[in-house]
Design a protein around this motif. Sequence first.
Motif, PDB file in Angstrom:
ATOM      1  N   LYS A  68       0.850  -1.188   0.000  1.00 36.01           N
ATOM      2  CA  LYS A  68       0.000   0.000   0.000  1.00 36.01           C
ATOM      3  C   LYS A  68       0.886   1.238   0.000  1.00 36.01           C
ATOM      4  CE  LYS A  68      -3.700  -2.030   2.778  1.00 36.01           C
ATOM      5  NZ  LYS A  68      -4.423  -1.880   4.054  1.00 36.01           N
ATOM      6  N   LEU A  69       0.511   2.218  -0.805  1.00 29.79           N
ATOM      7  CA  LEU A  69       1.256   3.471  -0.865  1.00 29.79           C
ATOM      8  C   LEU A  69       1.286   4.151   0.503  1.00 29.79           C
ATOM      9  CD1 LEU A  69       2.768   5.601  -2.487  1.00 29.79           C
ATOM     10  CD2 LEU A  69       0.552   6.597  -3.082  1.00 29.79           C
ATOM     11  N   GLU A  70       0.199   4.056   1.239  1.00 31.35           N
ATOM     12  CA  GLU A  70       0.123   4.672   2.573  1.00 31.35           C
ATOM     13  C   GLU A  70       1.193   4.106   3.514  1.00 31.35           C
ATOM     14  OE1 GLU A  70      -3.272   5.554   5.989  1.00 31.35           O
ATOM     15  OE2 GLU A  70      -3.629   4.020   4.472  1.00 31.35           O
ATOM     16  N   ASN A  71       1.441   2.793   3.463  1.00 34.61           N
ATOM     17  CA  ASN A  71       2.476   2.186   4.303  1.00 34.61           C
ATOM     18  C   ASN A  71       3.862   2.688   3.927  1.00 34.61           C
ATOM     19  OD1 ASN A  71       0.494   0.747   5.594  1.00 34.61           O
ATOM     20  ND2 ASN A  71       0.895  -1.159   4.522  1.00 34.61           N
ATOM     21  N   LEU A  72       4.110   2.835   2.626  1.00 39.93           N
ATOM     22  CA  LEU A  72       5.390   3.364   2.158  1.00 39.93           C
ATOM     23  C   LEU A  72       5.578   4.802   2.642  1.00 39.93           C
ATOM     24  CD1 LEU A  72       7.954   3.128   0.423  1.00 39.93           C
ATOM     25  CD2 LEU A  72       6.588   3.959  -1.491  1.00 39.93           C
ATOM     26  N   GLU A  73       4.540   5.612   2.538  1.00 41.93           N
ATOM     27  CA  GLU A  73       4.619   7.005   2.989  1.00 41.93           C
ATOM     28  C   GLU A  73       4.950   7.085   4.478  1.00 41.93           C
ATOM     29  OE1 GLU A  73       0.786   8.397   1.838  1.00 41.93           O
ATOM     30  OE2 GLU A  73       1.412   8.866  -0.215  1.00 41.93           O
ATOM     31  N   HIS A  74       4.317   6.243   5.277  1.00 44.71           N
ATOM     32  CA  HIS A  74       4.582   6.236   6.721  1.00 44.71           C
ATOM     33  C   HIS A  74       6.008   5.782   7.026  1.00 44.71           C
ATOM     34  CE1 HIS A  74       0.588   7.376   7.785  1.00 44.71           C
ATOM     35  NE2 HIS A  74       0.035   6.272   7.309  1.00 44.71           N
ATOM     36  N   ALA A  75       6.484   4.784   6.303  1.00 39.09           N
ATOM     37  CA  ALA A  75       7.844   4.283   6.530  1.00 39.09           C
ATOM     38  C   ALA A  75       8.881   5.344   6.185  1.00 39.09           C
ATOM     39  CB  ALA A  75       8.076   3.016   5.708  1.00 39.09           C
ATOM     40  N   VAL A  76       8.688   6.060   5.083  1.00 33.56           N
ATOM     41  CA  VAL A  76       9.623   7.116   4.692  1.00 33.56           C
ATOM     42  C   VAL A  76       9.593   8.254   5.703  1.00 33.56           C
ATOM     43  CG1 VAL A  76      10.124   8.857   2.930  1.00 33.56           C
ATOM     44  CG2 VAL A  76       9.588   6.515   2.250  1.00 33.56           C
ATOM     45  N   ALA A  77       8.396   8.638   6.150  1.00 34.85           N
ATOM     46  CA  ALA A  77       8.274   9.707   7.144  1.00 34.85           C
ATOM     47  C   ALA A  77       8.963   9.322   8.447  1.00 34.85           C
ATOM     48  CB  ALA A  77       6.800  10.026   7.401  1.00 34.85           C
ATOM     49  N   LEU A  78       8.786   8.089   8.882  1.00 38.78           N
ATOM     50  CA  LEU A  78       9.425   7.623  10.112  1.00 38.78           C
ATOM     51  C   LEU A  78      10.947   7.596   9.964  1.00 38.78           C
ATOM     52  CD1 LEU A  78       8.905   6.562  12.948  1.00 38.78           C
ATOM     53  CD2 LEU A  78       8.750   4.268  11.988  1.00 38.78           C
ATOM     54  N   HIS A  79      11.426   7.164   8.801  1.00 40.68           N
ATOM     55  CA  HIS A  79      12.875   7.145   8.553  1.00 40.68           C
ATOM     56  C   HIS A  79      13.453   8.549   8.670  1.00 40.68           C
ATOM     57  CE1 HIS A  79      16.740   6.749   6.585  1.00 40.68           C
ATOM     58  NE2 HIS A  79      16.360   7.672   5.730  1.00 40.68           N
ATOM     59  N   TYR A  80      12.838   9.521   8.002  1.00 39.61           N
ATOM     60  CA  TYR A  80      13.380  10.878   8.019  1.00 39.61           C
ATOM     61  C   TYR A  80      13.219  11.547   9.379  1.00 39.61           C
ATOM     62  CZ  TYR A  80      14.771  10.915   3.216  1.00 39.61           C
ATOM     63  OH  TYR A  80      15.429  10.641   2.047  1.00 39.61           O
ATOM     64  N   MET A  81      12.171  11.221  10.101  1.00 34.91           N
ATOM     65  CA  MET A  81      12.019  11.752  11.465  1.00 34.91           C
ATOM     66  C   MET A  81      13.175  11.247  12.337  1.00 34.91           C
ATOM     67  SD  MET A  81      10.048  13.660  13.198  1.00 34.91           S
ATOM     68  CE  MET A  81      10.068  14.137  14.910  1.00 34.91           C
ATOM     69  N   HIS A  82      13.459   9.966  12.273  1.00 30.34           N
ATOM     70  CA  HIS A  82      14.565   9.399  13.048  1.00 30.34           C
ATOM     71  C   HIS A  82      15.900   9.963  12.582  1.00 30.34           C
ATOM     72  CE1 HIS A  82      17.726   6.432  13.952  1.00 30.34           C
ATOM     73  NE2 HIS A  82      17.102   6.360  15.104  1.00 30.34           N
ATOM     74  N   TYR A  83      16.085  10.042  11.263  1.00 30.73           N
ATOM     75  CA  TYR A  83      17.351  10.510  10.690  1.00 30.73           C
ATOM     76  C   TYR A  83      17.649  11.953  11.093  1.00 30.73           C
ATOM     77  CZ  TYR A  83      20.941  11.315   7.126  1.00 30.73           C
ATOM     78  OH  TYR A  83      22.119  11.601   6.474  1.00 30.73           O
ATOM     79  N   ASN A  84      16.641  12.797  11.121  1.00 31.91           N
ATOM     80  CA  ASN A  84      16.850  14.220  11.381  1.00 31.91           C
ATOM     81  C   ASN A  84      16.748  14.621  12.853  1.00 31.91           C
ATOM     82  OD1 ASN A  84      17.344  15.145   8.713  1.00 31.91           O
ATOM     83  ND2 ASN A  84      15.172  14.883   8.275  1.00 31.91           N
ATOM     84  N   PHE A  85      16.006  13.876  13.658  1.00 35.98           N
ATOM     85  CA  PHE A  85      15.777  14.286  15.043  1.00 35.98           C
ATOM     86  C   PHE A  85      16.404  13.361  16.087  1.00 35.98           C
ATOM     87  CE2 PHE A  85      12.637  16.679  12.781  1.00 35.98           C
ATOM     88  CZ  PHE A  85      12.494  17.853  13.506  1.00 35.98           C
TER      89      PHE A  85
END
Length: 116
Positions: A68-85
């Motif tokens: 599902k595209l929604e799952n991919l969007e959430h995974a990318v958002a979580l990755h960048y949140m962890h990466y940046n914060f």
Amino acid sequence: MAQFEILKGPEGPETRYSPAICMGTKRAVISGAPNHNHISTSYVERQNLTMRMSMRRFTRLTNAFSKKLENLEHAVALHYMHYNFCRIHQTLRITPAMETGISDHVWSLDEVIALL
């Protein structure tokens, strides 16, 4: 020495790894005053490499991909949140969010989860 035969599915092996078909484009005017000293494809290529190496779903075609595209969007958002914060970067010695002044501390995973 054994010989192997390449089994072709309905699409064939040459289409399995070929690029996706472009379904369309959208034009938008973006204006501003960029600093031309900071324009480089190296930044984007490094970001793409980091994402591919950090997220398994971008490294293989069959394992861990998002149905599902929604799952991919959430995974990318979580990755960048962890990466940046949450992640202290080796060259910065702090997080990118702290470097830019967005945050004043390294976030814990509990703080990230609390945002939900």
